[in-house]
Write an enzyme that holds these catalytic residues in place. Structure first.
Site, PDB file in Angstrom:
ATOM      1  N   ASP A   1       0.657  -1.221  -0.021  1.00  0.00           N
ATOM      2  CA  ASP A   1       0.139  -0.067   0.133  1.00  0.00           C
ATOM      3  C   ASP A   1       0.691   1.233   0.064  1.00  0.00           C
ATOM      4  O   ASP A   1       0.390   2.172  -0.353  1.00  0.00           O
ATOM      5  CB  ASP A   1      -1.129  -0.107   1.175  1.00  0.00           C
ATOM      6  CG  ASP A   1      -1.890  -1.127   1.002  1.00  0.00           C
ATOM      7  OD1 ASP A   1      -1.540  -2.128   1.677  1.00  0.00           O
ATOM      8  OD2 ASP A   1      -2.798  -1.132   0.398  1.00  0.00           O
TER       9      ASP A   1
ATOM     10  N   ASN B   1       2.269  -3.240   4.082  1.00  0.00           N
ATOM     11  CA  ASN B   1       1.070  -3.961   3.298  1.00  0.00           C
ATOM     12  C   ASN B   1       0.227  -4.518   4.475  1.00  0.00           C
ATOM     13  O   ASN B   1       0.421  -4.383   5.308  1.00  0.00           O
ATOM     14  CB  ASN B   1       1.758  -5.262   2.542  1.00  0.00           C
ATOM     15  CG  ASN B   1       0.747  -5.906   1.705  1.00  0.00           C
ATOM     16  OD1 ASN B   1       0.110  -5.235   0.984  1.00  0.00           O
ATOM     17  ND2 ASN B   1       0.641  -7.018   1.758  1.00  0.00           N
TER      18      ASN B   1
END
Ligand code: MRU
Length: 365
Positions: free
Chosen positions: A244, A254
């Site tokens: 992310d 993440n």
């Protein structure tokens, strides 16, 4: 492989004032298309996770700004108001900021409200088209890794473990972590994916398993704690996850639990790769553990679960009413545990130098 025409977000064919998305909260039990009619619907869709996954969050923000330009009394004021709220809607995925800032850069060139809406629409379309190309680029580079493993196993099944959903549903199509798998499957390679369930929202069991099944890719659902055991027994050839937000030094945020997979992979000499579009790199920070804001989500995600009871989709509570809950949605895997980063421009070391080789301008070298 995903249908080339598959999209996670699109303009309603007969009404270009409505943006449509798949309500991912209802998968795999119901496939429901949800209309976004105002930018506030877009904010709600991001916050309540109708859509999720860093690239799709960014695209939804872009389309929400288009809706703001269509409906505001003063389009530019409404776009700025929407941008401010969108930026607050989810903190960790950096694509959200990237998409909003990209659109705001272009808004100054519009001389009237209709032109503004058209400019933002063109930009939102471009963001989606580019995402597809980026994911295919990641796929082509990641495929080389899978081919190498396949050769070393004389064509035996290549076992890939993934966490969360970094698939077509997290992007516009193809996915990041799944793009190499879809291309390998399309090329006739024997692949099999271990799908982490991914508590608490179950993106693995409810989204990744769903899309792999839709595309005929062999896969097996496992509980989040099974990965280490499988690695100890030689049943995982490679781990590929999404991210992310990635720092310029290669630290990777993440879905919560990714760090534990990286530790297990490190201990078992299993290559641990992260697939990412360059839009997920935050060039402004280096230390992921210190500088990446980690979203804390609603405690109900931990104590409630979505499933089907007696044929009816329902939510059930799994813990006592009074149990205290903590719900961190992401964790950071330090670059030293990451074997490599798979980007649209190639594969590099998870380091400042590695990223600078592929993205010299962005890295400022
Ligand atoms: O909280 P979510 O579902 O938005 O989680 C983000 C993700 O989808 C994953 O962390 C993913 O691996 C990275 S986005 C391609």
């Amino acid at each position: 492989m995903p249908d080339e025409a598959f999209r996670t977000i699109w303009l309603k064919p007969d009404d270009s004032s409505i943006v449509q998305i798949i309500d991912q909260r209802r998968l795999p039990h119901e496939y429901h298309v949800h209309d976004l009619k105002t930018w506030r619907d877009g904010v709600a869709a991001i916050q309540d996770m109708y859509v999720r996954g860093a690239p799709l969050i960014g695209a939804t923000a872009a389309w929400s700004l288009y809706l703001a330009a269509l409906h505001g009394e003063s389009a530019i004021d409404e776009v700025r108001r929407a941008a401010a709220e969108l930026l607050e809607s989810r903190p960790t995925a950096v694509n959200l900021h990237w998409a909003v800032e990209r659109i705001l850069l272009h808004t100054d060139t519009a001389s009237d409200d209709a032109k503004l809406a058209n400019i933002i629409r063109a930009d939102a379309e471009a963001i989606c088209d580019e995402d597809i190309e980026i994911c295919l680029g990641i796929g082509r580079h990641g495929l080389l890794l899978l081919e190498e493993i396949s050769r070393s196993k004389c064509g035996d099944t290549v076992n890939i473990l993934t966490h969360c959903n970094a698939g077509a549903l997290a992007t516009i199509n193809w996915g990041t972590a799944t793009a190499p798998v879809y291309l390998a499957h399309r090329a006739g390679m024997n692949v099999h994916v271990w799908v982490d369930e991914t508590r608490p929202r179950n993106q693995g069991s409810q989204l990744t398993a769903w899309e792999l099944a839709e595309n005929g890719v062999p896969h097996t659902l496992i509980v989040d704690n099974a990965g280490g055991h499988l690695m100890q027994h030689g049943q995982v050839d490679i781990v590929i996850t999404g991210t992310d937000r990635t720092t310029r030094s290669g630290d990777v945020a993440n879905k919560i639990g990714t760090y534990l997979k990286a530790l297990a992979a490190f201990d078992n000499d299993v290559p641990f790769y992260v697939a990412l579009p360059s839009t997920t790199i935050d060039w402004s920070i280096a230390d992921g553990i210190k500088d990446i804001p980690i979203e804390e989500r609603d405690p109900r995600e931990v104590v409630e679960t979505y499933g089907v009871a007696d044929g009816t989709p329902s939510i059930v509570r799994t813990a006592a009413q009074t149990t205290p809950v903590s719900n961190y949605a992401f964790d950071v895997t330090p670059a030293r545990l990451v074997t490599g980063l798979i980007t649209e421009r190639g594969i590099c070391a998870a380091s400042e130098d590695g990223l600078a080789t592929l993205f010299p301008r962005e890295a400022g070298v």
